[in-house]
Motif scaffolding. Structure first.
Motif, PDB file in Angstrom:
ATOM      1  N   TRP A  17      -4.717   0.317  -2.731  1.00  0.00           N
ATOM      2  CA  TRP A  17      -3.882   1.061  -3.662  1.00  0.00           C
ATOM      3  C   TRP A  17      -2.836   1.880  -2.910  1.00  0.00           C
ATOM      4  CZ3 TRP A  17      -3.936   1.373  -9.061  1.00  0.00           C
ATOM      5  CH2 TRP A  17      -3.199   2.414  -9.630  1.00  0.00           C
ATOM      6  N   ASP A  18      -3.188   2.367  -1.718  1.00  0.00           N
ATOM      7  CA  ASP A  18      -2.267   3.188  -0.932  1.00  0.00           C
ATOM      8  C   ASP A  18      -1.228   2.365  -0.187  1.00  0.00           C
ATOM      9  OD1 ASP A  18      -3.478   5.546  -1.724  1.00  0.00           O
ATOM     10  OD2 ASP A  18      -4.849   5.602  -0.011  1.00  0.00           O
ATOM     11  N   ILE A  19      -1.585   1.161   0.269  1.00  0.00           N
ATOM     12  CA  ILE A  19      -0.675   0.443   1.172  1.00  0.00           C
ATOM     13  C   ILE A  19       0.052  -0.724   0.529  1.00  0.00           C
ATOM     14  CG2 ILE A  19      -2.068   1.115   3.163  1.00  0.00           C
ATOM     15  CD1 ILE A  19      -3.142  -1.709   3.323  1.00  0.00           C
ATOM     16  N   ALA A  20      -0.496  -1.280  -0.559  1.00  0.00           N
ATOM     17  CA  ALA A  20       0.071  -2.525  -1.087  1.00  0.00           C
ATOM     18  C   ALA A  20       1.379  -2.323  -1.828  1.00  0.00           C
ATOM     19  CB  ALA A  20      -0.940  -3.216  -2.004  1.00  0.00           C
ATOM     20  N   GLY A  21       1.705  -1.084  -2.206  1.00  0.00           N
ATOM     21  CA  GLY A  21       2.952  -0.830  -2.897  1.00  0.00           C
ATOM     22  C   GLY A  21       3.998  -0.147  -2.050  1.00  0.00           C
ATOM     23  N   ASP A  22       3.665   0.155  -0.811  1.00  0.00           N
ATOM     24  CA  ASP A  22       4.595   0.789   0.113  1.00  0.00           C
ATOM     25  C   ASP A  22       5.679  -0.225   0.502  1.00  0.00           C
ATOM     26  OD1 ASP A  22       5.605   1.618   2.856  1.00  0.00           O
ATOM     27  OD2 ASP A  22       4.249   3.293   2.461  1.00  0.00           O
ATOM     28  N   VAL A  23       6.932   0.235   0.632  1.00  0.00           N
ATOM     29  CA  VAL A  23       8.022  -0.695   0.945  1.00  0.00           C
ATOM     30  C   VAL A  23       7.810  -1.401   2.283  1.00  0.00           C
ATOM     31  CG1 VAL A  23       9.761   0.487  -0.434  1.00  0.00           C
ATOM     32  CG2 VAL A  23       9.409   1.165   1.951  1.00  0.00           C
ATOM     33  N   ARG A  24       6.967  -0.855   3.154  1.00  0.00           N
ATOM     34  CA  ARG A  24       6.708  -1.522   4.420  1.00  0.00           C
ATOM     35  C   ARG A  24       6.014  -2.856   4.225  1.00  0.00           C
ATOM     36  NH1 ARG A  24       4.799   4.060   7.301  1.00  0.00           N
ATOM     37  NH2 ARG A  24       4.309   4.508   5.123  1.00  0.00           N
ATOM     38  N   LEU A  25       5.458  -3.069   3.037  1.00  0.00           N
ATOM     39  CA  LEU A  25       4.876  -4.368   2.723  1.00  0.00           C
ATOM     40  C   LEU A  25       5.906  -5.481   2.866  1.00  0.00           C
ATOM     41  CD1 LEU A  25       2.193  -5.649   1.403  1.00  0.00           C
ATOM     42  CD2 LEU A  25       3.550  -5.676  -0.693  1.00  0.00           C
ATOM     43  N   LEU A  26       7.163  -5.174   2.567  1.00  0.00           N
ATOM     44  CA  LEU A  26       8.218  -6.179   2.659  1.00  0.00           C
ATOM     45  C   LEU A  26       8.400  -6.670   4.087  1.00  0.00           C
ATOM     46  CD1 LEU A  26      10.871  -4.540   0.304  1.00  0.00           C
ATOM     47  CD2 LEU A  26       9.115  -6.237  -0.276  1.00  0.00           C
ATOM     48  N   LEU A  27       8.020  -5.846   5.065  1.00  0.00           N
ATOM     49  CA  LEU A  27       8.112  -6.252   6.463  1.00  0.00           C
ATOM     50  C   LEU A  27       6.917  -7.080   6.912  1.00  0.00           C
ATOM     51  CD1 LEU A  27       9.380  -2.878   7.977  1.00  0.00           C
ATOM     52  CD2 LEU A  27      10.727  -4.965   7.648  1.00  0.00           C
ATOM     53  N   SER A  28       5.766  -6.892   6.266  1.00  0.00           N
ATOM     54  CA  SER A  28       4.545  -7.546   6.741  1.00  0.00           C
ATOM     55  C   SER A  28       4.220  -8.841   6.006  1.00  0.00           C
ATOM     56  CB  SER A  28       3.353  -6.588   6.640  1.00  0.00           C
ATOM     57  OG  SER A  28       3.136  -6.187   5.303  1.00  0.00           O
ATOM     58  N   LEU A  29       4.602  -8.951   4.742  1.00  0.00           N
ATOM     59  CA  LEU A  29       4.227 -10.148   3.984  1.00  0.00           C
ATOM     60  C   LEU A  29       4.736 -11.453   4.598  1.00  0.00           C
ATOM     61  CD1 LEU A  29       4.406  -9.275   0.172  1.00  0.00           C
ATOM     62  CD2 LEU A  29       2.397  -9.675   1.598  1.00  0.00           C
ATOM     63  N   PRO A  30       5.945 -11.495   5.189  1.00  0.00           N
ATOM     64  CA  PRO A  30       6.379 -12.768   5.770  1.00  0.00           C
ATOM     65  C   PRO A  30       5.441 -13.320   6.845  1.00  0.00           C
ATOM     66  CG  PRO A  30       8.259 -11.341   5.471  1.00  0.00           C
ATOM     67  CD  PRO A  30       7.047 -10.502   5.175  1.00  0.00           C
ATOM     68  N   ALA A  31       4.795 -12.451   7.615  1.00  0.00           N
ATOM     69  CA  ALA A  31       3.851 -12.942   8.622  1.00  0.00           C
ATOM     70  C   ALA A  31       2.657 -13.603   7.957  1.00  0.00           C
ATOM     71  CB  ALA A  31       3.396 -11.793   9.521  1.00  0.00           C
ATOM     72  N   ALA A  32       2.159 -13.009   6.868  1.00  0.00           N
ATOM     73  CA  ALA A  32       1.053 -13.631   6.142  1.00  0.00           C
ATOM     74  C   ALA A  32       1.486 -14.972   5.573  1.00  0.00           C
ATOM     75  CB  ALA A  32       0.573 -12.706   5.021  1.00  0.00           C
ATOM     76  N   LEU A  33       2.713 -15.051   5.075  1.00  0.00           N
ATOM     77  CA  LEU A  33       3.204 -16.309   4.507  1.00  0.00           C
ATOM     78  C   LEU A  33       3.271 -17.399   5.578  1.00  0.00           C
ATOM     79  CD1 LEU A  33       4.343 -17.918   2.170  1.00  0.00           C
ATOM     80  CD2 LEU A  33       6.598 -16.951   2.668  1.00  0.00           C
ATOM     81  N   VAL A  34       3.716 -17.043   6.781  1.00  0.00           N
ATOM     82  CA  VAL A  34       3.762 -18.032   7.864  1.00  0.00           C
ATOM     83  C   VAL A  34       2.357 -18.538   8.186  1.00  0.00           C
ATOM     84  CG1 VAL A  34       4.222 -18.338  10.330  1.00  0.00           C
ATOM     85  CG2 VAL A  34       5.942 -17.264   8.854  1.00  0.00           C
ATOM     86  N   LEU A  35       1.388 -17.625   8.269  1.00  0.00           N
ATOM     87  CA  LEU A  35       0.006 -18.062   8.508  1.00  0.00           C
ATOM     88  C   LEU A  35      -0.461 -19.012   7.407  1.00  0.00           C
ATOM     89  CD1 LEU A  35      -1.810 -14.794   9.662  1.00  0.00           C
ATOM     90  CD2 LEU A  35      -1.301 -16.803  11.051  1.00  0.00           C
ATOM     91  N   GLN A  36      -0.087 -18.727   6.180  1.00  0.00           N
ATOM     92  CA  GLN A  36      -0.512 -19.565   5.065  1.00  0.00           C
ATOM     93  C   GLN A  36       0.073 -20.971   5.174  1.00  0.00           C
ATOM     94  OE1 GLN A  36       0.728 -17.324   1.630  1.00  0.00           O
ATOM     95  NE2 GLN A  36      -0.484 -15.550   2.247  1.00  0.00           N
TER      96      GLN A  36
END
Length: 277
Positions: A17-36
């Motif tokens: 709840w604390d981290i998933a809505g922080d704008v820094r998520l926009l920087l980290s999600l692409p790495a997860a997408l590449v792993l996927q």
């Protein structure tokens, strides 16, 4: 009334709840997408069925909104999980090696969800603050809870963080490869149009702005990948790159907490936080 067999949505007070809505998520999600998409079956599904090439901004916006609903949607999160499974029923085909795939194959569907854990940990280390061992355990338990919301059977995910890392290392070693889609996402020359609704000035400047923004995007994406995955995908990462990422992370850690709430949190998260208060 919810039965005991139904999944339980996430609530305020959880780490997600604390981290998933922080704008820094926009920087980290692409790495997860590449792993996927480095998984051949997942990459083939995206290659065959996604509009990420023809509508990259719309595809990213819809995915982000869906993810936000998983965390902040309450009972809507459960319906969103059901909707996603309905959507994925038709996603099937043959991967680049001629092997059939189906998006709802439990191992593939679970892998997509599992990539969040290592990327969240690396993002916390560079962009906010490292999680303590106890917080890591809490985060993993919350991701298992979120997996249930998405319809992932608990048998398809490692039960503890200690079990996760051998699973992750084996997946990287035995399954991942530089698929066509992974290669595109890691290519800073990939053509991306201006965002929808961009004004005349941004459209005129886009040919100048896009290359450095794309290079930064790929740099942060590669930096937030676990080293074992970088090695597996043949990605170069030098000590100088590491120093640059640490400096960039320090800048992000300093600036983001200073932002007003309307800029620091994504819309769904901001609305949920406001309603909770």
């Amino acid at each position: 009334m919810r039965t005991t067999s139904e999944p339980v949505p996430l609530t305020p007070g959880t780490i997600l709840w604390d981290i998933a809505g922080d704008v820094r998520l926009l920087l980290s999600l692409p790495a997860a997408l590449v792993l996927q998409v480095a998984h051949p079956a997942v990459g083939a599904g995206v290659d065959d069925h996604s509009v990420f090439r023809t509508d990259p901004w719309g595809r990213a916006e819809r995915s982000l909104e869906s993810f936000q609903l998983w965390v902040y949607g309450g009972d809507r999160a459960i319906e969103e999980g059901r909707r996603l499974r309905r959507l994925h029923r038709a996603i099937r085909g043959t991967d680049a090696h001629g092997r059939p795939y189906h998006a709802l194959t439990p191992a593939y569907y679970a892998w997509v969800h599992a990539t969040a854990f290592p990327v969240f940990l690396r993002a916390a280390r560079y962009l906010s603050r490292p999680l303590s061992p106890e917080e890591e355990r809490r985060l993993y338990a919350e991701l298992l809870q979120l997996g249930a919301v998405l319809g992932i059977d608990e048998r398809d995910m490692p039960p503890t963080p200690e079990d996760f890392w051998p699973y992750f290392d084996a997946m990287v070693r035995d399954q991942l490869e530089r698929t066509a889609v992974a290669g595109e996402l890691l290519d800073p020359r990939r053509p991306v149009p201006p965002p929808p609704g961009a004004g005349p000035l941004l459209r005129r400047l886009w040919p100048v702005l896009r290359p450095p923004l794309a290079r930064l995007h790929v740099f942060v994406t590669v930096g937030l990948l676990p080293p074992v995955a970088r090695e597996r995908l043949g990605l170069r990462w030098t000590p100088r790159d590491e120093r640059r990422l640490r400096r960039f992370g320090a800048l992000v850690r300093t600036l983001v907490p200073l932002l007003p709430e309307r800029l620091r949190f994504l819309p769904v998260a901001r609305a949920a936080r406001s309603a909770h208060r």
